[in-house]
Design an enzyme around this catalytic site. Structure first.
Site, PDB file in Angstrom:
ATOM      1  N   ASN A 182     -18.868  91.739 -60.255  1.00  0.00           N
ATOM      2  CA  ASN A 182     -19.086  90.476 -59.536  1.00  0.00           C
ATOM      3  C   ASN A 182     -20.016  89.518 -60.277  1.00  0.00           C
ATOM      4  O   ASN A 182     -19.733  88.318 -60.375  1.00  0.00           O
ATOM      5  CB  ASN A 182     -19.644  90.760 -58.141  1.00  0.00           C
ATOM      6  CG  ASN A 182     -19.890  89.476 -57.368  1.00  0.00           C
ATOM      7  OD1 ASN A 182     -18.966  88.694 -57.158  1.00  0.00           O
ATOM      8  ND2 ASN A 182     -21.139  89.232 -56.989  1.00  0.00           N
ATOM      9  N   TRP A 210     -19.175  88.544 -46.385  1.00  0.00           N
ATOM     10  CA  TRP A 210     -18.672  87.454 -47.248  1.00  0.00           C
ATOM     11  C   TRP A 210     -17.146  87.513 -47.328  1.00  0.00           C
ATOM     12  O   TRP A 210     -16.459  86.496 -47.301  1.00  0.00           O
ATOM     13  CB  TRP A 210     -19.253  87.563 -48.669  1.00  0.00           C
ATOM     14  CG  TRP A 210     -20.516  86.785 -48.868  1.00  0.00           C
ATOM     15  CD1 TRP A 210     -21.769  87.290 -48.960  1.00  0.00           C
ATOM     16  CD2 TRP A 210     -20.642  85.349 -48.995  1.00  0.00           C
ATOM     17  NE1 TRP A 210     -22.673  86.263 -49.129  1.00  0.00           N
ATOM     18  CE2 TRP A 210     -22.005  85.059 -49.159  1.00  0.00           C
ATOM     19  CE3 TRP A 210     -19.746  84.287 -48.975  1.00  0.00           C
ATOM     20  CZ2 TRP A 210     -22.491  83.773 -49.313  1.00  0.00           C
ATOM     21  CZ3 TRP A 210     -20.224  82.989 -49.130  1.00  0.00           C
ATOM     22  CH2 TRP A 210     -21.583  82.739 -49.297  1.00  0.00           C
ATOM     23  N   TRP A 227     -14.139  81.378 -56.887  1.00  0.00           N
ATOM     24  CA  TRP A 227     -13.981  80.302 -57.882  1.00  0.00           C
ATOM     25  C   TRP A 227     -14.578  78.992 -57.387  1.00  0.00           C
ATOM     26  O   TRP A 227     -15.275  78.284 -58.122  1.00  0.00           O
ATOM     27  CB  TRP A 227     -12.503  80.128 -58.267  1.00  0.00           C
ATOM     28  CG  TRP A 227     -12.163  81.069 -59.378  1.00  0.00           C
ATOM     29  CD1 TRP A 227     -11.592  82.298 -59.265  1.00  0.00           C
ATOM     30  CD2 TRP A 227     -12.471  80.892 -60.773  1.00  0.00           C
ATOM     31  NE1 TRP A 227     -11.518  82.897 -60.497  1.00  0.00           N
ATOM     32  CE2 TRP A 227     -12.039  82.059 -61.436  1.00  0.00           C
ATOM     33  CE3 TRP A 227     -13.066  79.883 -61.512  1.00  0.00           C
ATOM     34  CZ2 TRP A 227     -12.183  82.230 -62.816  1.00  0.00           C
ATOM     35  CZ3 TRP A 227     -13.206  80.053 -62.886  1.00  0.00           C
ATOM     36  CH2 TRP A 227     -12.768  81.209 -63.524  1.00  0.00           C
ATOM     37  N   TRP A 242     -11.706  66.846 -65.017  1.00  0.00           N
ATOM     38  CA  TRP A 242     -11.637  68.078 -65.827  1.00  0.00           C
ATOM     39  C   TRP A 242     -11.077  67.736 -67.202  1.00  0.00           C
ATOM     40  O   TRP A 242     -10.115  66.974 -67.313  1.00  0.00           O
ATOM     41  CB  TRP A 242     -10.726  69.105 -65.144  1.00  0.00           C
ATOM     42  CG  TRP A 242     -11.145  69.501 -63.762  1.00  0.00           C
ATOM     43  CD1 TRP A 242     -10.547  69.143 -62.589  1.00  0.00           C
ATOM     44  CD2 TRP A 242     -12.246  70.348 -63.400  1.00  0.00           C
ATOM     45  NE1 TRP A 242     -11.201  69.707 -61.509  1.00  0.00           N
ATOM     46  CE2 TRP A 242     -12.255  70.451 -61.981  1.00  0.00           C
ATOM     47  CE3 TRP A 242     -13.230  71.023 -64.121  1.00  0.00           C
ATOM     48  CZ2 TRP A 242     -13.192  71.201 -61.279  1.00  0.00           C
ATOM     49  CZ3 TRP A 242     -14.162  71.776 -63.415  1.00  0.00           C
ATOM     50  CH2 TRP A 242     -14.148  71.860 -62.010  1.00  0.00           C
ATOM     51  N   TRP A 272     -11.125  74.855 -62.115  1.00  0.00           N
ATOM     52  CA  TRP A 272     -11.252  76.221 -61.592  1.00  0.00           C
ATOM     53  C   TRP A 272      -9.902  76.839 -61.259  1.00  0.00           C
ATOM     54  O   TRP A 272      -9.747  78.067 -61.282  1.00  0.00           O
ATOM     55  CB  TRP A 272     -12.171  76.249 -60.361  1.00  0.00           C
ATOM     56  CG  TRP A 272     -11.720  75.401 -59.203  1.00  0.00           C
ATOM     57  CD1 TRP A 272     -12.074  74.115 -58.940  1.00  0.00           C
ATOM     58  CD2 TRP A 272     -10.830  75.781 -58.142  1.00  0.00           C
ATOM     59  NE1 TRP A 272     -11.460  73.659 -57.785  1.00  0.00           N
ATOM     60  CE2 TRP A 272     -10.704  74.666 -57.278  1.00  0.00           C
ATOM     61  CE3 TRP A 272     -10.132  76.944 -57.827  1.00  0.00           C
ATOM     62  CZ2 TRP A 272      -9.897  74.679 -56.126  1.00  0.00           C
ATOM     63  CZ3 TRP A 272      -9.334  76.965 -56.691  1.00  0.00           C
ATOM     64  CH2 TRP A 272      -9.226  75.840 -55.862  1.00  0.00           C
ATOM     65  N   GLU A 298     -21.971  91.824 -48.119  1.00  0.00           N
ATOM     66  CA  GLU A 298     -20.811  91.476 -48.959  1.00  0.00           C
ATOM     67  C   GLU A 298     -19.511  91.626 -48.183  1.00  0.00           C
ATOM     68  O   GLU A 298     -18.580  90.846 -48.364  1.00  0.00           O
ATOM     69  CB  GLU A 298     -20.782  92.350 -50.221  1.00  0.00           C
ATOM     70  CG  GLU A 298     -21.968  92.160 -51.137  1.00  0.00           C
ATOM     71  CD  GLU A 298     -22.248  90.700 -51.449  1.00  0.00           C
ATOM     72  OE1 GLU A 298     -21.315  89.962 -51.795  1.00  0.00           O
ATOM     73  OE2 GLU A 298     -23.419  90.292 -51.328  1.00  0.00           O
TER      74      GLU A 298
END
Ligand code: FAD
Length: 478
Positions: A352, A288, A393, A317, A370, A285
């Protein structure tokens, strides 16, 4: 004559490379040291920073002021208005104290680079040191010299680089540096307005380098070994919650790596052999985090709020204000989604797994762009962080780099059954459902008389079908 440390998004003394560089020069040239932080309330409003995050910043600045005082370094908060006021403020300060050089941590995003350029343009000497990533942005590249577009090869090369170095960290308190006599810096008051999340709870979010390092140490020594098994269960306290500190630079990611290696010197070797899964899953993580930071610097359009994948520009959207508002308020009628959003509103925190669930729900079930969710998160999260938030996102919306495939649509009922099987988390945050027993806790409210709890705002199966049609433009080659 003096040197100046300019704190920005690096609110710590531990493993602070700019502080280290300044102290070394001050010793070599017999110069005194000073430190500043510039408060820019207008910029905070513009960038939608959460009130609770600002409170953490204020608390951490107070600790910094005290610790700098112990080192004999005067510390001041300079009151700016917005981002653009910073160069001139610094210029005035440097003239007043005959500053010979400013030291700061690199901020590699577009606006920050421009701001630093403006600082040198007013004639100041600015030395930038690394500090936000374990490996500097732009240093982990593929064979063609480009940033990776997938996490796994990035991670492979990142680990190869990291294994080549020894990870020692600097602490000003255990170095043989010469300090001026201790002094008492004044208390920091950023004049923060009241905000909806209420005052920060210092028992949950302590500040000060010592306490934050202790949190990290305790996590790595104990809970990290179960991390791979428990990290997805929101009702458990099984993740480190260090993101709030990483986001304001109150702990260094290099220090975290250093702690991991002290705990397990064979961490990287074990990685190849598949041992120590908990610590390795946690390191994954951290990588990441590095990936998204490197990405946002390599692909500047991400800083401007654009889709990483250009086909995603074709998504139509719907952006219904009513549906968005229901999501924001935790009133969608989907228990897990609502519990997560209500926790965020009340505490500035979200697990998370739930960030993934609510982001998927907003973008795919409600077809809301988003970017609306991204902004809402930044306004409410204690750990709001441009790169990780954008990455998260765009991952959930399938518009991002190495994102989840567009046809993967989280089923909020299955997610609830899997990750909150007994409904503990839902009952804690959705008071209307506290007496609901058994499996019913996972299901959307079909208007069957659950008191004030709202009815489901969309039907899962229909929403899924529509999202699949709409998002298929992402795979369209034409
Ligand atoms: P741990 O599980 O203990 O992980 C250790 C550290 O690794 C974290 O502190 C964090 O720095 C990093 N990390 C963990 N997961 C991720 C991830 N998926 N992406 C990048 N870094 C990660 N993280 C933020 O720090 N700020 C944000 O604004 C943010 N917004 C997000 C928005 C969405 C839609 C999603 C899906 C994820 C977001 N994340 C964000 C990533 C992740 O949810 C948080 O970093 C994590 O929940 C923080 O909890 P922790 O410190 O206990 O993490």
């Amino acid at each position: 004559m003096s040197l100046l440390l300019w704190f920005r998004n690096d609110l710590r003394l531990d493993d602070h490379q700019a502080l280290q560089a300044m102290l070394e020069r001050s010793k070599a040239e017999n110069l005194s040291c000073r430190a500043v932080f510039i408060s820019t309330p207008k910029q905070w409003q513009g960038h939608n920073i959460a009130g609770i995050k600002l409170e953490l910043i204020e608390a951490q600045l107070n600790h910094l002021a005290r610790s700098l005082g112990e080192l004999g370094i005067p510390f001041e908060v300079l009151a700016g208005s917005d981002f653009n006021s910073q160069p001139q403020l610094l210029k005035n300060y440097c003239d007043r104290y005959q500053i010979q050089g400013i030291y700061a941590s690199v901020e590699p995003e577009i606006n920050e680079i421009k701001r630093d350029q403006a600082v040198t343009n007013v004639g100041l000497s600015l030395t930038l040191c690394q500090g936000h990533c374990i490996l500097p942005t732009g240093s982990v590249l593929n064979q063609q010299g480009h940033m990776f577009k997938r996490f796994t090869p990035f991670k492979k090369v990142w680990l190869e680089h990291v294994k080549l170095e020894t990870w020692c960290c600097f602490s000003p308190f255990n170095q043989p540096v010469q300090h001026a006599p201790a002094l008492s810096n004044s208390e920091v008051n950023l004049g923060l307005p009241e905000h909806e999340q209420g005052a920060i709870d210092c028992t949950i979010w302590p500040s000060g380098d010592g306490k934050i390092l202790q949190l990290a140490h305790d996590f790595i020594q104990t809970r990290a070994s179960h991390y791979h098994q428990e990290r997805d269960i929101p009702s458990l306290d099984s993740t480190s919650k260090l993101s709030a500190y990483l986001a304001i630079g109150a702990i260094s990611p290099r220090r975290l790596l250093n702690m991991l290696l002290q705990h397990d010197p064979l961490l990287f070797e074990a990685h190849d052999e598949g041992h120590d899964e908990g610590q390795q899953a946690w390191l994954n993580e951290i990588i990441w985090r590095e990936f998204y930071r490197h990405l946002i610097v390599a692909y500047a359009h991400l800083c401007k709020g654009q889709n990483f994948v250009s086909n995603a520009n074709r998504i139509a959207w719907r952006n219904s204000p009513d549906l968005f508002e229901a999501w924001c308020q935790g009133k969608t009628g989907y228990p897990l989604v609502d519990a997560a959003m209500r926790q965020l509103l009340a505490t500035g925190w979200m697990h998370n797994r739930l960030r993934m669930v609510v982001a998927s729900f907003l973008t795919k079930h409600l077809l809301v762009d988003w970017r609306h969710g991204e902004r809402f998160f930044m306004r409410h999260l204690i750990d709001g962080d441009l790169a990780a938030n954008n990455g998260g996102w765009q991952w959930a919306a399938s518009t991002g780099c190495d994102a989840q495939p567009y046809f993967r649509i989280f089923n909020p009922i299955r997610q609830s059954e899997r990750f909150d099987p007994h409904g503990h988390f839902i009952r804690k945050w959705v008071k209307e459902l506290k007496d609901i027993e058994g499996k019913a806790i996972h299901f959307p409210n079909k208007g069957l008389g659950l008191g004030d709890y709202p009815s489901a705002i969309v039907d899962h199966a229909q929403a899924r079908k529509l999202a699949l049609e709409e998002f298929s433009v992402i795979s369209n080659k034409s």
